[in-house]
Design an enzyme around this catalytic site. Structure first.
Site, PDB file in Angstrom:
ATOM      1  N   GLU A 101      -0.461  12.709  19.575  1.00  0.00           N
ATOM      2  CA  GLU A 101       0.704  11.758  19.998  1.00  0.00           C
ATOM      3  C   GLU A 101       1.901  12.432  20.483  1.00  0.00           C
ATOM      4  O   GLU A 101       2.086  13.580  20.314  1.00  0.00           O
ATOM      5  CB  GLU A 101       1.051  11.032  18.744  1.00  0.00           C
ATOM      6  CG  GLU A 101       1.571   9.717  18.963  1.00  0.00           C
ATOM      7  CD  GLU A 101       1.356   8.643  20.147  1.00  0.00           C
ATOM      8  OE1 GLU A 101       1.247   9.106  21.081  1.00  0.00           O
ATOM      9  OE2 GLU A 101       1.482   7.528  19.831  1.00  0.00           O
ATOM     10  N   ASP A 105       8.398   7.458  17.660  1.00  0.00           N
ATOM     11  CA  ASP A 105       9.870   6.665  17.604  1.00  0.00           C
ATOM     12  C   ASP A 105      10.004   5.693  16.638  1.00  0.00           C
ATOM     13  O   ASP A 105      10.299   6.148  15.303  1.00  0.00           O
ATOM     14  CB  ASP A 105       9.950   6.030  19.038  1.00  0.00           C
ATOM     15  CG  ASP A 105      11.161   5.420  19.249  1.00  0.00           C
ATOM     16  OD1 ASP A 105      12.220   5.951  18.801  1.00  0.00           O
ATOM     17  OD2 ASP A 105      11.365   4.446  20.180  1.00  0.00           O
ATOM     18  N   PHE A 154      16.503   8.968  25.167  1.00  0.00           N
ATOM     19  CA  PHE A 154      15.400   8.718  25.902  1.00  0.00           C
ATOM     20  C   PHE A 154      14.910   9.774  26.636  1.00  0.00           C
ATOM     21  O   PHE A 154      15.678  10.156  27.251  1.00  0.00           O
ATOM     22  CB  PHE A 154      15.354   7.411  26.507  1.00  0.00           C
ATOM     23  CG  PHE A 154      14.018   6.841  26.640  1.00  0.00           C
ATOM     24  CD1 PHE A 154      13.691   5.997  26.107  1.00  0.00           C
ATOM     25  CD2 PHE A 154      13.352   7.168  28.135  1.00  0.00           C
ATOM     26  CE1 PHE A 154      12.146   5.283  26.489  1.00  0.00           C
ATOM     27  CE2 PHE A 154      12.104   6.707  28.488  1.00  0.00           C
ATOM     28  CZ  PHE A 154      11.646   5.936  27.780  1.00  0.00           C
TER      29      PHE A 154
HETATM   30  P1  IMP Z   1       6.800   3.559  18.569  1.00  0.00           P
HETATM   31  O1  IMP Z   1       5.870   2.591  18.375  1.00  0.00           O
HETATM   32  O2  IMP Z   1       8.256   3.221  18.646  1.00  0.00           O
HETATM   33  O3  IMP Z   1       6.734   4.938  17.594  1.00  0.00           O
HETATM   34  O4  IMP Z   1       6.776   4.264  19.934  1.00  0.00           O
HETATM   35  C1  IMP Z   1       5.744   5.185  20.448  1.00  0.00           C
HETATM   36  C2  IMP Z   1       5.558   5.197  22.002  1.00  0.00           C
HETATM   37  O5  IMP Z   1       6.786   4.602  22.570  1.00  0.00           O
HETATM   38  C3  IMP Z   1       5.282   6.438  22.360  1.00  0.00           C
HETATM   39  O6  IMP Z   1       4.123   7.037  22.389  1.00  0.00           O
HETATM   40  C4  IMP Z   1       5.820   6.588  23.794  1.00  0.00           C
HETATM   41  O7  IMP Z   1       4.873   5.938  24.732  1.00  0.00           O
HETATM   42  C5  IMP Z   1       6.894   5.405  23.595  1.00  0.00           C
HETATM   43  N1  IMP Z   1       8.340   6.051  23.683  1.00  0.00           N
HETATM   44  C6  IMP Z   1       9.239   6.060  22.421  1.00  0.00           C
HETATM   45  N2  IMP Z   1      10.387   6.770  22.874  1.00  0.00           N
HETATM   46  C7  IMP Z   1      10.150   7.305  23.920  1.00  0.00           C
HETATM   47  C8  IMP Z   1      10.960   8.175  24.693  1.00  0.00           C
HETATM   48  O8  IMP Z   1      12.047   8.621  24.292  1.00  0.00           O
HETATM   49  N3  IMP Z   1      10.401   8.431  25.959  1.00  0.00           N
HETATM   50  C9  IMP Z   1       9.362   8.079  26.494  1.00  0.00           C
HETATM   51  N4  IMP Z   1       8.359   7.050  25.702  1.00  0.00           N
HETATM   52  C10 IMP Z   1       8.969   6.802  24.385  1.00  0.00           C
END
Ligand code: IMP
Length: 182
Positions: A101, A105, A154
């Site tokens: 992965e 986040d 970000f």
């Molecule tokens: P989560 O479901 O919030 O853990 O998000 C995971 C997905 O969100 C990652 O696989 C990324 O595609 C996107 N994402 C989360 N944070 C970032 C960031 O800082 N930059 C770019 N994509 C992010």
């Protein structure tokens, strides 16, 4: 060639720091999975560069699969609703699966992916993530192999995007005009 203006990105993790960490992760994985055959599941799109480098740092027999999911649109709102955009090509029943992965986040995407994969009867499922933002965790997920822990910023580059841009940067950087939080 016409240059298209992009919002500025401040470097956070250099190309050489990424390469060093990938080498160490590869060594750990190779040791842990010695005498086993791996099924690598690279989560698209964000992990494509990380996975490409990592698999070359692991000298083990392996099969490589891609699992496409869409969790964020251009608005970066994590709803927890994840859409599968590309499925595995073969079953993973009885396999030792390593999910690659880009970033964890809130943990919602990875939780969904793990549920999906575990339901298919693999022997084991472990996770290797390049980046983790622990301050944003909503669902606790265990990451077996982690590249870097970062602050709540970000990031883009090395596969990660904002609205599909910046994936081709060879380093990880912070987007200077960050998108709005959910
Ligand atoms: P989560 O479901 O919030 O853990 O998000 C995971 C997905 O969100 C990652 O696989 C990324 O595609 C996107 N994402 C989360 N944070 C970032 C960031 O800082 N930059 C770019 N994509 C992010």
């Amino acid at each position: 060639m016409t240059q298209i203006a992009e919002p500025p990105v401040t470097p956070l993790i250099s190309e050489s720091a990424l390469a060093d960490r990938v080498r160490v992760l590869g060594e750990q994985i190779q040791k842990d999975y010695a005498n086993r055959e791996l099924v690598i599941v690279s989560v698209l799109k964000g992990s494509f560069l990380f996975a490409a480098d990592l698999v070359r740092a692991i000298d083990l027999p392996m099969r490589i699969e891609f699992f496409g999911v869409r969790s964020y649109g251009a608005a970066t709102v994590s709803s927890g609703e994840v859409q599968i955009t590309l499925d595995l090509t073969r079953p993973i029943t009885g396999a030792d699966v390593l999910v690659i992965e880009d970033i964890v986040d809130t943990g919602l995407t990875l939780t969904y992916i793990l549920e999906q994969l575990r339901a298919r009867g693999p022997r084991s499922v472990n996770v290797c993530a390049l980046l983790h933002k622990p301050s944003r965790a909503v669902k606790p997920v265990s990451i077996d192999y982690l590249g870097f822990t970062i602050e709540d910023v970000f990031v883009v580059g090395y596969g990660l995007d904002y609205a599909e841009r910046h994936r081709n940067l060879p380093y990880v950087g912070v987007l200077d005009q960050p998108p709005k939080k959910p």
